[in-house]
Design an enzyme around this catalytic site. Structure first.
Site, PDB file in Angstrom:
ATOM      1  N   GLY A 108     -10.255 -64.369 -41.264  1.00 19.39           N
ATOM      2  CA  GLY A 108      -8.801 -64.340 -41.223  1.00 19.39           C
ATOM      3  C   GLY A 108      -8.214 -65.509 -40.466  1.00 19.39           C
ATOM      4  O   GLY A 108      -7.495 -65.338 -39.488  1.00 19.39           O
ATOM      5  N   CYS A 109      -8.481 -66.731 -40.904  1.00 18.02           N
ATOM      6  CA  CYS A 109      -8.050 -67.902 -40.149  1.00 18.02           C
ATOM      7  C   CYS A 109      -6.547 -68.056 -40.135  1.00 18.02           C
ATOM      8  O   CYS A 109      -5.998 -68.732 -39.284  1.00 18.02           O
ATOM      9  CB  CYS A 109      -8.684 -69.160 -40.714  1.00 18.02           C
ATOM     10  SG  CYS A 109      -8.303 -69.473 -42.438  1.00 18.02           S
ATOM     11  N   GLY A 110      -5.847 -67.461 -41.103  1.00 14.07           N
ATOM     12  CA  GLY A 110      -4.403 -67.345 -40.989  1.00 14.07           C
ATOM     13  C   GLY A 110      -3.584 -68.438 -41.630  1.00 14.07           C
ATOM     14  O   GLY A 110      -2.562 -68.146 -42.225  1.00 14.07           O
TER      15      GLY A 110
END
Length: 277
Positions: A108-110
């Site tokens: 979930g690096c965003g």
């Protein structure tokens, strides 16, 4: 559904000894968020509370503005991962913009796949005034979080986002290998249950980045407390959104970075508030 925690064999090397045994570790799987048959994002996430994730992610990304705009939601498991399919009503479907984010990054690096720098640092929504909290309220809230982190007790490898209010204590906790995912799950749950976000505080076990502030603002919570430090951009974003940001929260205290007027310090309160601004 895929189990969120698995146990694997391991060798423990400690104090000069090697011992066989097992370790509980968090599962990680690709989760696709699909709106009306079109994939909007793919995140590496913990396979738990995925409907909450689907609702919360859609809300904080601005794909939907209210739960009433979703006609139905379903979760389908495949060999390659999980799809969370949301079917939007006709009005919202007709308003969907052409922008698509393909986020296939680590845990979930965003921001992977954002096509515009302006979108990455978009201003956070202004929050309502909410209520004030005492120093002991914040201490109590932070102290209540570790015992409630079920997945982290097993794995020591996941983040948590939680909501606390004085009347009920710890209302909800959501965990994930991705800190953004944990907060999206919390947003989804609180929105679905109709919780008054302005009446409590959001708690984070992770550092505070701009995305965490933006998501908290979308929820409508006016106080954000984290165990780790914020980034400078997160502080500026919280200031602009009207969020009280407290961080580096430990057993012996915390630091306040923005809008300290919501915290009852006691004696020299006016001078303290003036110092932060």
């Amino acid at each position: 559904m895929i189990a969120p925690v698995v146990r694997v064999p391991r060798l423990a090397c400690k104090s000069g000894e090697v011992r066989p045994g097992e370790r509980a570790i968090p599962e990680e799987t690709p989760v696709a968020i699909v709106h009306n048959g079109s994939t909007y994002a793919v995140m590496m996430a913990t396979p738990a509370d995925l409907e909450d994730f689907g609702y919360g992610f859609s809300l904080t990304e601005g794909v939907i503005g209210a739960l009433s705009e979703v006609d139905s939601i379903e979760t389908l498991e495949f060999d390659a991962g999980v799809e969370v399919r949301l079917w939007l009503n006709e009005t919202r479907a007709s308003q969907m913009v052409a922008r698509r984010r393909q986020i296939a990054g680590p845990t979930g690096c965003g921001l992977c796949g954002v096509e515009s720098l302006e979108l990455a640092v978009k201003p956070a929504r202004a929050v309502p005034e909410g209520r004030r909290f005492s120093v002991s309220d914040i201490a109590q809230a932070i102290a209540s979080l570790p015992p409630a982190q079920r997945l982290n007790h097993e794995t020591r490898a996941v983040h948590a986002a939680a909501f606390w209010n004085p009347a009920d204590g710890l209302v909800a906790v959501r965990e994930d290998v991705g800190r953004h995912n944990a907060l999206d799950k919390l947003v989804g749950h609180l929105t679905r249950t109709g919780e008054d976000a302005a009446g409590g505080m959001v708690l984070l076990t992770s550092r505070v980045s701009i995305e965490m502030v933006q998501k908290t603002a979308m929820l409508g919570a006016a106080v954000l407390v984290a165990v780790s430090a914020p980034t400078a951009l997160a502080v500026r974003t919280a200031e602009a959104a009207g969020i009280t940001l407290a961080a580096i929260a430990r057993d012996d205290g915390f630091e306040v970075f923005t809008h300290p007027h919501r915290i009852e310090f006691g004696g020299a309160e006016r001078e303290l508030i003036a110092h932060v601004g």
